[in-house]
Design a protein around this motif. Sequence first.
Motif, PDB file in Angstrom:
ATOM      1  N   UNK A 253       0.827  -1.212   0.000  1.00 26.27           N
ATOM      2  CA  UNK A 253       0.000   0.000   0.000  1.00 26.27           C
ATOM      3  C   UNK A 253       0.862   1.262   0.000  1.00 26.27           C
ATOM      4  N   UNK A 254       1.974   1.234   0.726  1.00 24.33           N
ATOM      5  CA  UNK A 254       2.892   2.383   0.734  1.00 24.33           C
ATOM      6  C   UNK A 254       3.427   2.643  -0.679  1.00 24.33           C
ATOM      7  N   UNK A 255       3.815   1.567  -1.358  1.00 20.39           N
ATOM      8  CA  UNK A 255       4.331   1.722  -2.726  1.00 20.39           C
ATOM      9  C   UNK A 255       3.253   2.239  -3.667  1.00 20.39           C
ATOM     10  N   UNK A 256       2.046   1.678  -3.557  1.00 19.10           N
ATOM     11  CA  UNK A 256       0.963   2.152  -4.418  1.00 19.10           C
ATOM     12  C   UNK A 256       0.610   3.602  -4.128  1.00 19.10           C
ATOM     13  N   UNK A 257       0.653   3.980  -2.865  1.00 19.66           N
ATOM     14  CA  UNK A 257       0.367   5.363  -2.499  1.00 19.66           C
ATOM     15  C   UNK A 257       1.404   6.299  -3.112  1.00 19.66           C
ATOM     16  N   UNK A 258       2.675   5.928  -3.002  1.00 16.59           N
ATOM     17  CA  UNK A 258       3.745   6.719  -3.620  1.00 16.59           C
ATOM     18  C   UNK A 258       3.570   6.756  -5.138  1.00 16.59           C
ATOM     19  N   UNK A 259       3.179   5.624  -5.702  1.00 20.75           N
ATOM     20  CA  UNK A 259       2.959   5.526  -7.151  1.00 20.75           C
ATOM     21  C   UNK A 259       1.891   6.535  -7.595  1.00 20.75           C
TER      22      UNK A 259
ATOM     23  N   UNK B 195       0.981   9.257  -6.212  1.00 22.48           N
ATOM     24  CA  UNK B 195       1.464  10.635  -6.073  1.00 22.48           C
ATOM     25  C   UNK B 195       2.505  10.964  -7.143  1.00 22.48           C
ATOM     26  N   UNK B 196       3.403  10.011  -7.400  1.00 22.57           N
ATOM     27  CA  UNK B 196       4.483  10.246  -8.362  1.00 22.57           C
ATOM     28  C   UNK B 196       4.010  10.207  -9.815  1.00 22.57           C
ATOM     29  N   UNK B 197       2.998   9.402 -10.081  1.00 23.89           N
ATOM     30  CA  UNK B 197       2.522   9.198 -11.462  1.00 23.89           C
ATOM     31  C   UNK B 197       0.999   9.330 -11.532  1.00 23.89           C
ATOM     32  N   UNK B 198       0.470  10.514 -11.230  1.00 25.61           N
ATOM     33  CA  UNK B 198      -0.986  10.674 -11.157  1.00 25.61           C
ATOM     34  C   UNK B 198      -1.725  10.419 -12.470  1.00 25.61           C
ATOM     35  N   UNK B 199      -1.026  10.513 -13.596  1.00 25.35           N
ATOM     36  CA  UNK B 199      -1.697  10.325 -14.893  1.00 25.35           C
ATOM     37  C   UNK B 199      -1.342   8.996 -15.561  1.00 25.35           C
ATOM     38  N   UNK B 200      -0.623   8.150 -14.848  1.00 23.59           N
ATOM     39  CA  UNK B 200      -0.244   6.848 -15.409  1.00 23.59           C
ATOM     40  C   UNK B 200      -1.486   5.977 -15.565  1.00 23.59           C
ATOM     41  N   UNK B 201      -1.477   5.121 -16.571  1.00 26.82           N
ATOM     42  CA  UNK B 201      -2.649   4.272 -16.832  1.00 26.82           C
ATOM     43  C   UNK B 201      -2.931   3.291 -15.693  1.00 26.82           C
TER      44      UNK B 201
END
Length: 144
Positions: A118-124, A126-132
Amino acid sequence: MKEAAAQYRGLESQKPTLAQAAKDSAAGMQINDLLDRGYVREAQLKLNEWELRRPMAKFDTEFLLLRARNLISLGRWSEALAELDSFEKIQPDSPFLPNAQYCRAMALYVKGDKDEARKLWSAFTKDYPKHRLTPEARNWIKRP
């Protein structure tokens, strides 16, 4: 690992040609499609063919990331995490790093380390808000 990679690269004297890059891209798309549709065995066979045809693909394509995805689908999470480690070390500037982060979270989640996932997904997100994959990552964060 770096020494082995350097020796391995020495076996191949040329950089991939434009035609080879197109073949690699096509192989990656085909394997991604197979994995997305749940054809894990077929994806594994295509990965094996690709590796035999061009062993250097590990160093300049998404090959290791795709193998990690395949290993996750087979329930071989520790091996998948090792492949992701290799991918990130060998290709620190790859455009596929966001996908690797997402896959790492998935491997951790199914392995049972849900809080770290969940920590990684949360960072993901935030870091890549427009990623598919961002909508999927948000959904995984909410799961128990």
